[in-house]
Design a protein around this motif. Structure first.
Motif: not given
Length: 231
Positions: A14-21, A186-189, A192-197, A202-204
């Protein structure tokens, strides 16, 4: 901020969601910077490729025996894997922006050249003969008849080259210049910080859609006769 460790429990998940506003708002400045870099190098690469490929397309249609060698040469370059191409260019040009820009130009050449040749070959010979019968010179026929009729195909090539380039820029992270790809990596490093990835991904996608829409609108504005025909 990225979580300190890879989540292994439901609470951690829950602390590592796929998207975080919250991640987006806290990192808006760097996201904007990377997106701007990504868009700028994409537009620059496609513009350079178009400045090379469209004249080559005109030459290939004018001198027919050149068409096959030009298309074959650009096709061979297009088949080189992006990682391998950047690895080849980096020792020659250094790391950073230059090898990524050149690599993008190389990949965009085939798409734009092929669509330019296809568009010019698809012009109705009767329209060209009619223009010549009206006394128009070679350049006038090209500017007033051939290019306008080939424009939809050329714009389609520019759109495809642009969307492809947006994706390829992310691979440039291997030589130190990947735009939004740097955030993904950077998200993978960062464990595996999902929100960053996901935010960078999505921005791409959004960037590709926006640039494609701009080119579609520009092409539509430059071909008003096609709008009338569709109506």
């Amino acid at each position: 901020m990225p979580p300190s460790s890879l989540p292994s429990t439901s609470a951690g998940a829950a602390e590592n969601p796929w998207f975080s506003w919250d991640y987006v708002t806290q990192n808006a400045a760097i996201l904007w910077q990377r997106a701007s870099e990504h868009a700028l190098i994409t537009v620059e690469a496609v513009a350079i490729a178009a400045a090379i490929a469209i004249p080559l397309g005109l030459l290939a249609v004018r001198v027919r025996w050149l068409a096959a060698p030009l298309l074959s040469a650009t096709a061979v370059l297009y088949t080189i894997p992006s990682l391998a191409l950047f690895a080849i260019l980096a020792p020659l040009m250094g790391i950073g922006r230059p090898p990524v820009l050149l690599g993008l130009v190389i990949y965009a050449l085939l798409v734009i050249l092929r669509n330019t040749v296809t568009g010019l070959d698809g012009v109705d010979p009767a329209a060209v003969d009619a223009a010549r019968g009206l006394g128009l010179g070679r350049i006038q026929v090209l500017v007033r008849v051939q290019l306008p009729n080939a424009l939809p195909s050329i714009v389609a090539g520019l759109r495809l080259a642009t969307v492809t380039s947006v994706a390829l820029v992310t691979v440039g992270v291997v030589v130190g210049y990947g735009g939004l790809g740097q955030i993904m990596f950077q998200g993978f490093r960062n464990n595996f910080y999902r929100a960053e990835i996901m935010t960078a991904t999505l921005a791409c996608v959004l960037l590709a859609l926006v640039l494609d829409l701009v080119l579609w609108a520009a092409g539509r504005a430059m071909t008003p006769w096609l709008r009338g025909r569709a109506a």
